[in-house]
Write an enzyme that holds these catalytic residues in place. Structure first.
Site, PDB file in Angstrom:
ATOM      1  N   GLU A 171       5.230  -5.593  -7.611  1.00  0.00           N
ATOM      2  CA  GLU A 171       4.030  -5.085  -6.941  1.00  0.00           C
ATOM      3  C   GLU A 171       2.774  -5.897  -7.265  1.00  0.00           C
ATOM      4  O   GLU A 171       2.428  -6.057  -8.432  1.00  0.00           O
ATOM      5  CB  GLU A 171       3.786  -3.632  -7.359  1.00  0.00           C
ATOM      6  CG  GLU A 171       2.540  -3.018  -6.738  1.00  0.00           C
ATOM      7  CD  GLU A 171       2.273  -1.600  -7.218  1.00  0.00           C
ATOM      8  OE1 GLU A 171       1.489  -0.905  -6.561  1.00  0.00           O
ATOM      9  OE2 GLU A 171       2.852  -1.190  -8.246  1.00  0.00           O
ATOM     10  N   GLU A 184      -0.164   7.000  -2.477  1.00  0.00           N
ATOM     11  CA  GLU A 184      -0.739   6.778  -3.802  1.00  0.00           C
ATOM     12  C   GLU A 184      -2.263   6.776  -3.704  1.00  0.00           C
ATOM     13  O   GLU A 184      -2.933   5.785  -3.997  1.00  0.00           O
ATOM     14  CB  GLU A 184      -0.221   5.474  -4.398  1.00  0.00           C
ATOM     15  CG  GLU A 184      -0.456   5.426  -5.915  1.00  0.00           C
ATOM     16  CD  GLU A 184       0.151   4.213  -6.560  1.00  0.00           C
ATOM     17  OE1 GLU A 184       1.072   4.382  -7.372  1.00  0.00           O
ATOM     18  OE2 GLU A 184      -0.289   3.098  -6.257  1.00  0.00           O
TER      19      GLU A 184
END
Length: 215
Positions: free
Chosen positions: A90, A189
């Site tokens: 990520e 998120e």
């Protein structure tokens, strides 16, 4: 409820750590955690495992950290492969010493792991918020690399709140991901700007069960 994503041990996140994968002095902590995390995933039906790469550290060259990072990710990928899992890499914003800021940065790491260690179950975690605030061209990332995306997360910017509170074209980008063949989960998120219940108003109830997973 179904758990769809699980982090490997990433150090002291509130204290500023962002993973141990490429941290020479602590990579053994990551490696010791691999079987534990994959074991939890096996028991709970989770098959996506995020391996935060780790900040750059003083006194160690970037090349040495990247070699250690590739070795660690390969070990994690082989363990995850035993249960049909995928290891995620990520790009992250807000931490200047974290080296993976764009999709290209993360894909370079993924390609290193694949070519040097002969593993294929390592993919890009495309957090559209992180990519956007780091200055990446998210539309171009989707157009060029949708086939490399193994998981998606979203939040609007500025503010990192729910879609519709900022300036990012998230609905268009999610549509482009879907049109490009992405069929996985979308992790929400974000920090609700209102109550948690009301922060889902941007998404129709019919789409909630088919297109998003609360993170």
């Amino acid at each position: 409820m179904q758990l769809v994503g699980l982090n490997f041990f990433a150090g002291d996140m509130p204290g500023g750590d962002r993973g141990l994968v490429s941290w020479p002095a602590r990579s053994a902590e990551f490696r010791d955690n691999i079987d534990v995390t994959v074991g939890i995933g096996e028991r709970l039906g989770c098959r996506a495992f995020n391996a935060l790469y780790g900040n750059r550290v003083d006194g160690v060259s970037a090349d040495e950290q990247d070699e250690i990072g590739a070795e660690s990710l390969a070990l994690a990928a082989r363990a995850a492969d035993r249960i049909g899992g995928t290891v995620l890499v990520e790009p992250v914003s807000g931490t200047p010493t974290y080296p993976l800021k764009t999709a290209v940065d993360a894909l370079a790491v993924i390609d290193r792991v694949r070519t040097r260690h002969d593993v294929t179950n390592v993919g890009l975690l495309a957090d559209l918020y992180h990519l956007a605030v780091n200055g990446d061209d998210v539309d171009r990332v989707i157009a060029d690399h949708v086939d490399r995306v193994a998981h998606v997360q979203i939040a609007d910017a500025p503010g990192r709140n729910e879609p519709g509170t900022g300036d990012l074209p998230l609905m268009r980008q999610l549509a482009a991901l879907e049109a490009g063949g992405y069929t996985g989960w979308v992790g929400l998120e974000y920090k609700p700007s209102t109550t948690s219940v009301d922060s889902f108003d941007w998404l129709s109830r019919e789409r909630r069960t088919s297109a998003a997973a609360a993170h």
